[in-house]
Design a protein around this motif. Structure first.
Motif, PDB file in Angstrom:
ATOM      1  N   GLY A   1       3.560  17.427   3.328  1.00  0.00           N
ATOM      2  CA  GLY A   1       2.914  16.137   3.146  1.00  0.00           C
ATOM      3  C   GLY A   1       3.925  15.028   3.321  1.00  0.00           C
ATOM      4  N   ALA A   2       3.490  13.800   3.032  1.00  0.00           N
ATOM      5  CA  ALA A   2       4.377  12.652   3.202  1.00  0.00           C
ATOM      6  C   ALA A   2       3.897  11.502   2.341  1.00  0.00           C
ATOM      7  CB  ALA A   2       4.412  12.214   4.667  1.00  0.00           C
ATOM      8  N   ILE A   3       4.851  10.627   2.012  1.00  0.00           N
ATOM      9  CA  ILE A   3       4.528   9.344   1.415  1.00  0.00           C
ATOM     10  C   ILE A   3       4.525   8.308   2.533  1.00  0.00           C
ATOM     11  CG2 ILE A   3       5.195   7.593  -0.271  1.00  0.00           C
ATOM     12  CD1 ILE A   3       6.920   9.716  -1.651  1.00  0.00           C
ATOM     13  N   HIS A   4       3.508   7.454   2.547  1.00  0.00           N
ATOM     14  CA  HIS A   4       3.454   6.326   3.473  1.00  0.00           C
ATOM     15  C   HIS A   4       3.506   5.042   2.641  1.00  0.00           C
ATOM     16  CE1 HIS A   4       1.230   8.812   6.700  1.00  0.00           C
ATOM     17  NE2 HIS A   4       1.305   9.591   5.631  1.00  0.00           N
ATOM     18  N   LEU A   5       4.287   4.074   3.100  1.00  0.00           N
ATOM     19  CA  LEU A   5       4.311   2.760   2.463  1.00  0.00           C
ATOM     20  C   LEU A   5       4.113   1.735   3.573  1.00  0.00           C
ATOM     21  CD1 LEU A   5       6.785   1.661  -0.318  1.00  0.00           C
ATOM     22  CD2 LEU A   5       5.917   0.047   1.369  1.00  0.00           C
ATOM     23  N   ALA A   6       3.046   0.939   3.474  1.00  0.00           N
ATOM     24  CA  ALA A   6       2.665   0.050   4.571  1.00  0.00           C
ATOM     25  C   ALA A   6       2.619  -1.398   4.117  1.00  0.00           C
ATOM     26  CB  ALA A   6       1.296   0.457   5.128  1.00  0.00           C
ATOM     27  N   GLY A   7       3.045  -2.290   5.006  1.00  0.00           N
ATOM     28  CA  GLY A   7       3.005  -3.722   4.758  1.00  0.00           C
ATOM     29  C   GLY A   7       2.544  -4.472   5.983  1.00  0.00           C
ATOM     30  N   SER A   8       2.596  -5.784   5.910  1.00  0.00           N
ATOM     31  CA  SER A   8       2.132  -6.639   6.996  1.00  0.00           C
ATOM     32  C   SER A   8       3.311  -7.322   7.675  1.00  0.00           C
ATOM     33  CB  SER A   8       1.171  -7.706   6.459  1.00  0.00           C
ATOM     34  OG  SER A   8       0.869  -8.662   7.462  1.00  0.00           O
ATOM     35  N   LEU A   9       3.295  -7.330   9.013  1.00  0.00           N
ATOM     36  CA  LEU A   9       4.350  -8.004   9.767  1.00  0.00           C
ATOM     37  C   LEU A   9       4.271  -9.522   9.625  1.00  0.00           C
ATOM     38  CD1 LEU A   9       4.432  -5.803  12.985  1.00  0.00           C
ATOM     39  CD2 LEU A   9       6.251  -6.045  11.276  1.00  0.00           C
TER      40      LEU A   9
ATOM     41  N   ARG B   1       0.835  -1.208   0.000  1.00  0.00           N
ATOM     42  CA  ARG B   1       0.000   0.000   0.000  1.00  0.00           C
ATOM     43  C   ARG B   1       0.865   1.252   0.000  1.00  0.00           C
ATOM     44  NH1 ARG B   1      -2.617   0.452   5.017  1.00  0.00           N
ATOM     45  NH2 ARG B   1      -1.615   2.418   5.508  1.00  0.00           N
ATOM     46  N   VAL B   2       0.526   2.171  -0.887  1.00  0.00           N
ATOM     47  CA  VAL B   2       1.224   3.450  -0.995  1.00  0.00           C
ATOM     48  C   VAL B   2       0.196   4.563  -0.831  1.00  0.00           C
ATOM     49  CG1 VAL B   2       2.533   4.975  -2.504  1.00  0.00           C
ATOM     50  CG2 VAL B   2       3.032   2.522  -2.482  1.00  0.00           C
ATOM     51  N   ASP B   3       0.479   5.496   0.073  1.00  0.00           N
ATOM     52  CA  ASP B   3      -0.428   6.614   0.326  1.00  0.00           C
ATOM     53  C   ASP B   3       0.321   7.930   0.243  1.00  0.00           C
ATOM     54  OD1 ASP B   3      -2.609   4.882   0.999  1.00  0.00           O
ATOM     55  OD2 ASP B   3      -1.820   4.690   3.029  1.00  0.00           O
ATOM     56  N   LEU B   4      -0.401   8.971  -0.135  1.00  0.00           N
ATOM     57  CA  LEU B   4       0.090  10.348  -0.051  1.00  0.00           C
ATOM     58  C   LEU B   4      -0.776  11.073   0.963  1.00  0.00           C
ATOM     59  CD1 LEU B   4       1.729  12.839  -1.103  1.00  0.00           C
ATOM     60  CD2 LEU B   4      -0.150  13.190  -2.734  1.00  0.00           C
ATOM     61  N   SER B   5      -0.138  11.683   1.956  1.00  0.00           N
ATOM     62  CA  SER B   5      -0.898  12.442   2.946  1.00  0.00           C
ATOM     63  C   SER B   5      -0.475  13.903   2.925  1.00  0.00           C
ATOM     64  CB  SER B   5      -0.694  11.867   4.354  1.00  0.00           C
ATOM     65  OG  SER B   5       0.624  12.121   4.810  1.00  0.00           O
TER      66      SER B   5
END
Length: 269
Positions: free
Chosen positions: A236-244, A121-125
Motif C-alpha cells: 500500500g501507500a500513503i498519498h498526501l495531496a495539495g494544490s499548486l 488531503r491524506v489517503d491510504l491506498s
C-alpha cells in the motif's frame, strides 16, 4: 466500458474462461459477482437487460440472479423504479474488509495525526496490480464528495502512491505493470511513455518517495510513499495531496516529505 479516474481497470479477468479447468471454481457465484460488478462503471440505476449485458449472461439467468440478490439485500430497486442499485448489505463486507485488514488498522491512527498536522488531503491506498485502491480518505477543505469515498482507485503507473510502490519492486515487474496498464492520459501532464515512467520510478527509489504534478487532476501536486507488508513487499501507500495554487513543488516537498516519511516509519513500527 467507460474509463474513469475513480475506478481504472484493475487488469483482472472479466470472465471465468481461465478457470474452466479448475474443479473447485463455482461459475454461479462468479456470475452473481459479475452482475454486482456491473455497477462499477455506472452513475445511474441499471435495467435487467443492462445487467445481463454487462455480466455477459442471458436475460433469464440475470433475472434469477437479481431476484436472489434482492432477497438477500445485495441489490435493490431504485426509488423511482427505473432500475436496480447495489443494496445495503454490500456495506457489511466493506466494513469487514477494512476492520480486519492489518495495514488499515495500523495506519489509521497515524494518518489521522498526520492529517491534523498537515491540513492537506491524506489517503491510504492498497496495491492491486494495475491500480491502487483507496482504503482511507481524509479530506482537506477543497475536496468534493467523490474524493471522500473509499473504494475509488487511481492507476499505479501515474499516481504518487503507485509510483512509490513501483519503486520497491524489481525492474521486470515494473516493466510488466507499465506494459499492461491502460496509459490513456487523464490530463496533458500524465506521463504515458514507458521510459519516462521508469525514470520517475527510479527517481522515487533514490528519494524514498514519489512526486506527481497534475498527472491525475489538473492543479494537484501529490507525494506518495510505499508501505510494506510483513515480508517487505509493498502492499500500500500513503498519498498526501495539495494544490499548486498554494504550493510550489520544491516547497511542497520540503514541507511534507519528512512528515510523510515519519508517518510511514511509525506505521511500519
Amino acid at each position: 466500458m467507460v474509463r474513469s479516474v475513480l475506478r481504472p481497470n484493475s487488469g483482472a479477468a472479466g470472465s471465468d474462461n481461465e478457470y474452466q479447468e479448475d474443479p473447485l471454481f463455482t461459475r454461479s457465484i462468479a456470475r452473481a459477482l459479475d452482475v454486482l460488478s456491473a455497477f462499477h462503471y455506472s452513475d445511474r440505476p441499471l435495467s435487467l437487460s443492462e445487467l445481463a449485458h454487462s455480466a455477459q449472461i442471458d436475460r433469464s439467468a440475470a433475472q434469477r440472479i437479481v431476484h436472489t440478490l434482492r432477497k438477500l439485500g445485495y441489490i435493490r430497486r431504485d426509488e423511482q423504479g427505473r432500475g436496480f442499485l447495489p443494496g445495503i448489505r454490500t456495506l457489511d463486507h466493506t466494513l469487514d474488509y477494512l476492520r480486519l485488514h492489518p495495514l488499515v488498522r495500523r495506519a489509521t491512527p497515524v494518518l489521522l495525526e498526520l492529517r491534523r498536522n498537515v491540513r492537506e488531503r491524506v489517503d491510504l491506498s492498497l496495491f492491486d496490480d494495475l491500480r491502487v485502491v483507496y482504503a482511507a480518505r481524509m479530506q482537506s477543505k477543497r475536496e468534493t464528495f467523490h474524493a471522500t469515498l473509499v473504494g475509488h482507485s487511481v492507476p499505479t503507473f501515474c499516481s504518487s502512491g503507485g509510483r512509490a510502490i513501483l519503486s520497491c519492486l524489481e525492474d521486470a515487474e515494473v516493466a510488466d505493470i507499465i506494459a499492461r496498464s491502460d496509459r490513456t492520459p487523464f490530463t496533458p501532464k500524465t506521463l504515458t511513455d514507458p521510459g519516462a515512467i521508469r525514470d520517475k520510478v527510479a527517481e522515487a527509489r533514490e528519494k524514498g518517495y514519489a512526486l506527481t504534478l497534475e498527472e491525475i487532476l489538473i492543479g494537484e501536486i501529490a507525494i506518495g510513499i510505499a508501505l510494506p507488508d510483513s515480508s517487505g513487499r509493498p502492499c500500500g501507500a500513503i498519498h498526501l495531496a495539495g494544490s499548486l495554487s498554494e504550493w510550489e513543488p520544491e516547497e511542497f516537498m520540503a514541507r511534507f516529505a519528512p512528515l510523510i516519511s515519519e508517518a510511514a516509519a511509525d506505521i511500519c513500527r
